[in-house]
Scaffold this active site. Structure first.
Site, PDB file in Angstrom:
ATOM      1  N   GLU A  96      16.270   3.905   6.285  1.00  0.00           N
ATOM      2  CA  GLU A  96      14.862   3.675   5.824  1.00  0.00           C
ATOM      3  C   GLU A  96      14.111   4.766   5.384  1.00  0.00           C
ATOM      4  OE1 GLU A  96      17.137   0.421   6.692  1.00  0.00           O
ATOM      5  OE2 GLU A  96      15.907   1.380   8.391  1.00  0.00           O
ATOM      6  N   GLU A 103     -12.659   2.121  -1.146  1.00  0.00           N
ATOM      7  CA  GLU A 103     -11.624   2.630  -0.405  1.00  0.00           C
ATOM      8  C   GLU A 103     -11.389   2.174   0.963  1.00  0.00           C
ATOM      9  OE1 GLU A 103     -10.444   6.744  -1.356  1.00  0.00           O
ATOM     10  OE2 GLU A 103     -10.272   6.370  -3.629  1.00  0.00           O
ATOM     11  N   GLU A 119     -13.287   3.347   3.063  1.00  0.00           N
ATOM     12  CA  GLU A 119     -13.336   4.542   3.951  1.00  0.00           C
ATOM     13  C   GLU A 119     -14.928   4.515   4.649  1.00  0.00           C
ATOM     14  OE1 GLU A 119     -11.188   8.204   1.676  1.00  0.00           O
ATOM     15  OE2 GLU A 119     -13.274   7.907   1.239  1.00  0.00           O
ATOM     16  N   ARG A 175       5.624   8.096   1.396  1.00  0.00           N
ATOM     17  CA  ARG A 175       4.155   8.235   1.527  1.00  0.00           C
ATOM     18  C   ARG A 175       3.279   8.959   0.388  1.00  0.00           C
ATOM     19  NH1 ARG A 175      -0.585   8.626   2.857  1.00  0.00           N
ATOM     20  NH2 ARG A 175      -1.444   8.544   4.801  1.00  0.00           N
ATOM     21  N   PHE A 234       0.910  -1.247   0.111  1.00  0.00           N
ATOM     22  CA  PHE A 234       0.052  -0.018   0.096  1.00  0.00           C
ATOM     23  C   PHE A 234       1.026   1.331  -0.069  1.00  0.00           C
ATOM     24  CE2 PHE A 234      -2.783   3.178   1.953  1.00  0.00           C
ATOM     25  CZ  PHE A 234      -3.708   3.151   1.262  1.00  0.00           C
ATOM     26  N   SER A 238       6.696  13.900   9.208  1.00  0.00           N
ATOM     27  CA  SER A 238       7.978  13.082   9.928  1.00  0.00           C
ATOM     28  C   SER A 238       9.086  13.255   9.156  1.00  0.00           C
ATOM     29  CB  SER A 238       7.392  11.900  10.514  1.00  0.00           C
ATOM     30  OG  SER A 238       8.202  11.186  11.256  1.00  0.00           O
ATOM     31  N   PRO A 239       9.929  14.171   8.964  1.00  0.00           N
ATOM     32  CA  PRO A 239      11.161  14.335   8.096  1.00  0.00           C
ATOM     33  C   PRO A 239      12.161  13.346   8.617  1.00  0.00           C
ATOM     34  CG  PRO A 239      10.934  16.388   9.115  1.00  0.00           C
ATOM     35  CD  PRO A 239       9.707  15.460   9.507  1.00  0.00           C
ATOM     36  N   ALA A 288      -9.400  15.289   4.169  1.00  0.00           N
ATOM     37  CA  ALA A 288      -8.064  15.046   3.659  1.00  0.00           C
ATOM     38  C   ALA A 288      -8.040  14.068   2.804  1.00  0.00           C
ATOM     39  CB  ALA A 288      -6.896  14.494   4.954  1.00  0.00           C
ATOM     40  N   GLU A 291     -11.880  16.101  -2.168  1.00  0.00           N
ATOM     41  CA  GLU A 291     -12.020  15.471  -0.840  1.00  0.00           C
ATOM     42  C   GLU A 291     -13.238  15.989  -0.102  1.00  0.00           C
ATOM     43  OE1 GLU A 291     -10.786  12.734   0.144  1.00  0.00           O
ATOM     44  OE2 GLU A 291      -9.565  12.495  -1.756  1.00  0.00           O
TER      45      GLU A 291
END
Length: 205
Positions: free
Chosen positions: A48, A158, A160, A52, A24, A129-130, A92, A108
């Site tokens: 790693e 999806e 949802e 996203r 995914f 989350s860099p 979102a 959306e």
């Protein structure tokens, strides 16, 4: 005093990169090096990286009724913590190729809440989350009418399942304050609303 941002992307050398998982989402492993602040070079190290993709989030707010629209849905990342994994969030969606963030916001809004935004205003862009993820959030305020907002939404294919809630701005702010809302996009947007609420309300009069 040395100013920040003395280094740039071209100062990073990626010696090797390979995809270690593709499902995914996708995960890559990188071998890299870069200069240090003390003038030396960092030895080659591995990290790693979670690919996203970027997303757009919108805080729907009705300045006339002083109400906010929040979406309740299940989030796997909250499972196993001392709280419900059903979170209150913003509208979102993931940014698709060829779409602007404004396009995503409007799409959306319809899909997740049946909302049409009469105005979109940029709040900010931020890295989620860099330390290990590429995801950038494009965050907006969307002006709506909450008069008929609410109900159940989401695309079944999806997976949802969304319940749309309408709450007062005061209640939304209180939920951030006491931790009932604890996801970054909603916190940032609602705190922005605190700073801009009077301006937004004055603009609709």
């Amino acid at each position: 005093m040395i100013k920040p941002f003395q280094f740039k992307a071209s100062d990073v050398t990626v010696e090797k990169r390979e995809t270690v998982f593709r499902g995914f989402f996708r995960m890559d492993k990188l071998w890299l090096t870069h200069p240090r602040f003390d003038g030396r070079n960092m030895p080659v190290f591995t990290r790693e990286l979670f690919l996203r993709g970027d997303a757009t989030c919108v805080l729907p707010y009705d300045p006339e009724r002083d109400e906010v629209v929040l979406l309740e849905q299940f989030r796997l990342g909250a499972l196993g913590r001392d709280q419900s994994p059903w979170l209150l969030e913003l509208v979102a969606g993931m940014n698709e190729s060829g779409e602007s963030s404004e396009d995503v916001a409007r799409r959306e809004g319809q899909e997740e809440a049946g909302l049409s935004f009469t105005k979109l205003e940029k709040i900010c862009d931020y890295l989620v989350s860099p330390g290990g993820s590429t995801e950038m959030i494009y965050l907006y305020y969307g002006q709506v009418s909450t008069e008929e907002a609410g109900g159940l939404y989401g695309l079944e294919h999806e997976h949802e399942d969304i319940r749309v809630h309408v709450v007062s701005a005061d209640e939304a702010i209180a939920m951030v304050g006491d931790g009932r809302i604890n996801n970054a996009a909603a916190i940032i947007a609602i705190q922005w609303l605190q700073l801009n609420r009077a301006r937004l309300r004055a603009g609709c009069q």
